[in-house]
Structure formats: C-alpha cells, structure tokens
Write an enzyme that holds these catalytic residues in place. Sequence first.
Site, PDB file in Angstrom:
ATOM      1  N   ILE A   9       0.827  -1.206   0.000  1.00 20.89           N
ATOM      2  CA  ILE A   9       0.000   0.000   0.000  1.00 20.89           C
ATOM      3  C   ILE A   9       0.861   1.255   0.000  1.00 20.89           C
ATOM      4  O   ILE A   9       0.556   2.228  -0.689  1.00 20.89           O
ATOM      5  CB  ILE A   9      -0.935   0.001   1.220  1.00 20.89           C
ATOM      6  CG1 ILE A   9      -1.964  -1.136   1.110  1.00 20.89           C
ATOM      7  CG2 ILE A   9      -1.649   1.345   1.368  1.00 20.89           C
ATOM      8  CD1 ILE A   9      -2.821  -1.309   2.354  1.00 20.89           C
ATOM      9  N   ASP A  36      13.705   3.708  10.559  1.00 19.22           N
ATOM     10  CA  ASP A  36      13.058   2.657  11.342  1.00 19.22           C
ATOM     11  C   ASP A  36      12.011   3.337  12.217  1.00 19.22           C
ATOM     12  O   ASP A  36      12.347   4.069  13.140  1.00 19.22           O
ATOM     13  CB  ASP A  36      14.093   1.930  12.199  1.00 19.22           C
ATOM     14  CG  ASP A  36      13.505   0.760  12.978  1.00 19.22           C
ATOM     15  OD1 ASP A  36      12.265   0.704  13.151  1.00 19.22           O
ATOM     16  OD2 ASP A  36      14.287  -0.085  13.447  1.00 19.22           O
ATOM     17  N   ASN A  45       1.564   4.138   7.578  1.00 18.76           N
ATOM     18  CA  ASN A  45       1.244   2.886   6.901  1.00 18.76           C
ATOM     19  C   ASN A  45       2.109   1.712   7.346  1.00 18.76           C
ATOM     20  O   ASN A  45       1.694   0.557   7.220  1.00 18.76           O
ATOM     21  CB  ASN A  45       1.391   3.086   5.380  1.00 18.76           C
ATOM     22  CG  ASN A  45       1.393   1.786   4.622  1.00 18.76           C
ATOM     23  OD1 ASN A  45       0.365   1.120   4.493  1.00 18.76           O
ATOM     24  ND2 ASN A  45       2.563   1.403   4.116  1.00 18.76           N
ATOM     25  N   SER A  97      -5.870   1.121   9.241  1.00 19.46           N
ATOM     26  CA  SER A  97      -6.497   0.262  10.242  1.00 19.46           C
ATOM     27  C   SER A  97      -6.729  -1.126   9.643  1.00 19.46           C
ATOM     28  O   SER A  97      -6.153  -1.489   8.608  1.00 19.46           O
ATOM     29  CB  SER A  97      -7.797   0.891  10.734  1.00 19.46           C
ATOM     30  OG  SER A  97      -8.298   0.191  11.852  1.00 19.46           O
ATOM     31  N   TYR A 103      -0.941  -8.242  16.280  1.00 18.83           N
ATOM     32  CA  TYR A 103      -1.494  -7.407  15.211  1.00 18.83           C
ATOM     33  C   TYR A 103      -2.826  -6.802  15.639  1.00 18.83           C
ATOM     34  O   TYR A 103      -3.062  -5.595  15.456  1.00 18.83           O
ATOM     35  CB  TYR A 103      -1.659  -8.250  13.944  1.00 18.83           C
ATOM     36  CG  TYR A 103      -1.902  -7.439  12.698  1.00 18.83           C
ATOM     37  CD1 TYR A 103      -0.859  -6.738  12.088  1.00 18.83           C
ATOM     38  CD2 TYR A 103      -3.162  -7.376  12.110  1.00 18.83           C
ATOM     39  CE1 TYR A 103      -1.070  -6.000  10.944  1.00 18.83           C
ATOM     40  CE2 TYR A 103      -3.377  -6.631  10.955  1.00 18.83           C
ATOM     41  CZ  TYR A 103      -2.325  -5.947  10.377  1.00 18.83           C
ATOM     42  OH  TYR A 103      -2.540  -5.199   9.241  1.00 18.83           O
ATOM     43  N   LYS A 153      -3.214  -2.802  16.101  1.00 22.78           N
ATOM     44  CA  LYS A 153      -4.129  -2.089  15.209  1.00 22.78           C
ATOM     45  C   LYS A 153      -5.268  -1.436  16.006  1.00 22.78           C
ATOM     46  O   LYS A 153      -5.714  -0.339  15.659  1.00 22.78           O
ATOM     47  CB  LYS A 153      -4.687  -3.034  14.149  1.00 22.78           C
ATOM     48  CG  LYS A 153      -3.693  -3.360  13.051  1.00 22.78           C
ATOM     49  CD  LYS A 153      -3.295  -2.112  12.264  1.00 22.78           C
ATOM     50  CE  LYS A 153      -2.396  -2.408  11.102  1.00 22.78           C
ATOM     51  NZ  LYS A 153      -2.013  -1.194  10.336  1.00 22.78           N
ATOM     52  N   VAL A 195      -5.686  -6.968   1.201  1.00 14.64           N
ATOM     53  CA  VAL A 195      -5.079  -6.344   0.026  1.00 14.64           C
ATOM     54  C   VAL A 195      -4.008  -7.279  -0.533  1.00 14.64           C
ATOM     55  O   VAL A 195      -3.273  -7.935   0.218  1.00 14.64           O
ATOM     56  CB  VAL A 195      -4.449  -4.982   0.392  1.00 14.64           C
ATOM     57  CG1 VAL A 195      -3.920  -4.276  -0.852  1.00 14.64           C
ATOM     58  CG2 VAL A 195      -5.467  -4.108   1.119  1.00 14.64           C
ATOM     59  N   THR A 201      -0.917  -7.927  -1.227  1.00 12.56           N
ATOM     60  CA  THR A 201       0.445  -7.483  -0.948  1.00 12.56           C
ATOM     61  C   THR A 201       1.248  -8.648  -0.382  1.00 12.56           C
ATOM     62  O   THR A 201       0.714  -9.726  -0.109  1.00 12.56           O
ATOM     63  CB  THR A 201       0.459  -6.334   0.076  1.00 12.56           C
ATOM     64  OG1 THR A 201      -0.023  -6.829   1.335  1.00 12.56           O
ATOM     65  CG2 THR A 201      -0.414  -5.167  -0.383  1.00 12.56           C
TER      66      THR A 201
END
Length: 251
Positions: free
Chosen positions: A18, A60, A87, A139, A153, A157, A186, A188
């Site tokens: 993204i 970083d 992101n 998100s 995660y 998030k 997505v 990716t």
Amino acid sequence: MFDMTGKNVLITGASRGIGAAAARAFAAAGANVALIARTREAIADLAGDIGPAALAIPCDVSRYWEVEAAVQATVDAFGGLDVFIGNAGVIEPISRIEEADPDAWGHAIDINLKGVFYGMRAALPVMLGAGGGTILTISSGAAHNALEGWSHYCASKAGAAMMTMCADKEAGTKGIRAMGLSPGTVATEMQREIKASGINPVSALDWDDHIPADWPARALMWMCTPDADEYIGQEVSLRDPAIRARIGLGE
C-alpha cells in the site's frame, strides 16, 4: 481524479504494498512524496522511478529520533508537511499467545503502534504550526475482531485506531484532519506471509479475494479531499460498497 499539486506527503512503510502504491498515486496527482522505510534500496529505486518529486529517507519507525529526523528532512526538502500517512506495519511473527516470542511480539507493537504515535508526535507540531494538515492511519478489521495467532497485530491495530481518534479529539478543532482507513485484505506481500502461516480464516482466502494495492492508495487520496470531511475522526472501510462507489473504485 484527485489534484494533490503542491502538497507534501510523508508515507511510512513506502517500500512495498500500500505504501509504494500510495507514493506513486500521490506523486502522479502532483504531490511531493517522502518515502520512509527501513529498506534503503527499495525506496531509493521507487524514488528514482517517481522522479524529483520523491525523497527517499531510510528510517526505522520503531525509533522516535529517526522518525523525527525524517519529518524534519521532509520539511527541509519540500518546505512543509501537509499529509502524514502512518502505513508501516508487520504481521510476523504469527503465533499463539502461549508460544509467542516476547521480544518479537513487542517489536511488532513498536512498529505497528508506537510507530504510529512517533509519526503523529513528530508531524503534529509541524502541521499545527502551519495551521493544519491531514493524518491518515491504516487500520484493519483486526482492530475490532480477535483472530487466532494475531494477538500482536489485533492489539496494535486497535491501539492505532484509538490513537487516530485521540488525535482528532485533541487537534480536530485546530485544523487537523485525522482518519483511519480499513482497506480489507489487500494483494500485498503481507498476504503471502498470512497464507504461509495457515492460521485463522484469513490464511484460507484465495489471492483473487484480495483487492489491489492501488485501491487503498486512491482511497487515501480521496481522504485528503473535503469530500471525506464527514469521516474525520472516524474510520473509512473499503468493504463498504457505498464508499467504493464514492471513491470511484470497481466492484
């Protein structure tokens, strides 16, 4: 479709997925883009493809002083900062809580949650000093629903979603437009990592079930426009067909 001429945009996690798609989209719409990622070669190559409007800054996001320096480098190069896109995020290591490596679990929090805070902390003084700006975070459905193997995660998030609302609560009346984008799944590299884990229903999805990375990129541009003002302080979901239609995305 969107005119971002003269806008200065900083994107974390810009080396792939993204982030890279957003960098290309914003630059094509006329913006200057600062590309932030740990992978020096990837963002250098992307900046070379985009041209003079792109600035590659190895960083970083789990280290505040590096994020602060990246924001300053963006301001020095472009003259200001109009949009910050938090992101950068990781899904590994996927593991059940009783088997999780504490250091690796904590490092995911450092990137996914503290990295968002560090970006806001560094960007907000610049934006407030200029009279306003847009802060966008990525998100996930995982921010609101527990998933096996994803405690790091889901927790990070959820925290980042609350950070976004806090930014709106504190600075929404001072010209800051803070919103989250929940893109759904997505296509990716992260989805390849999820697929390889074989844990929870997300790993069972087919590649064709995922949306292309340019959809959230276009959604992020739309969120920078007045047409998205009704969502300030909230989360925009690309799972919503009405939102997709409004942005001009396919079914």
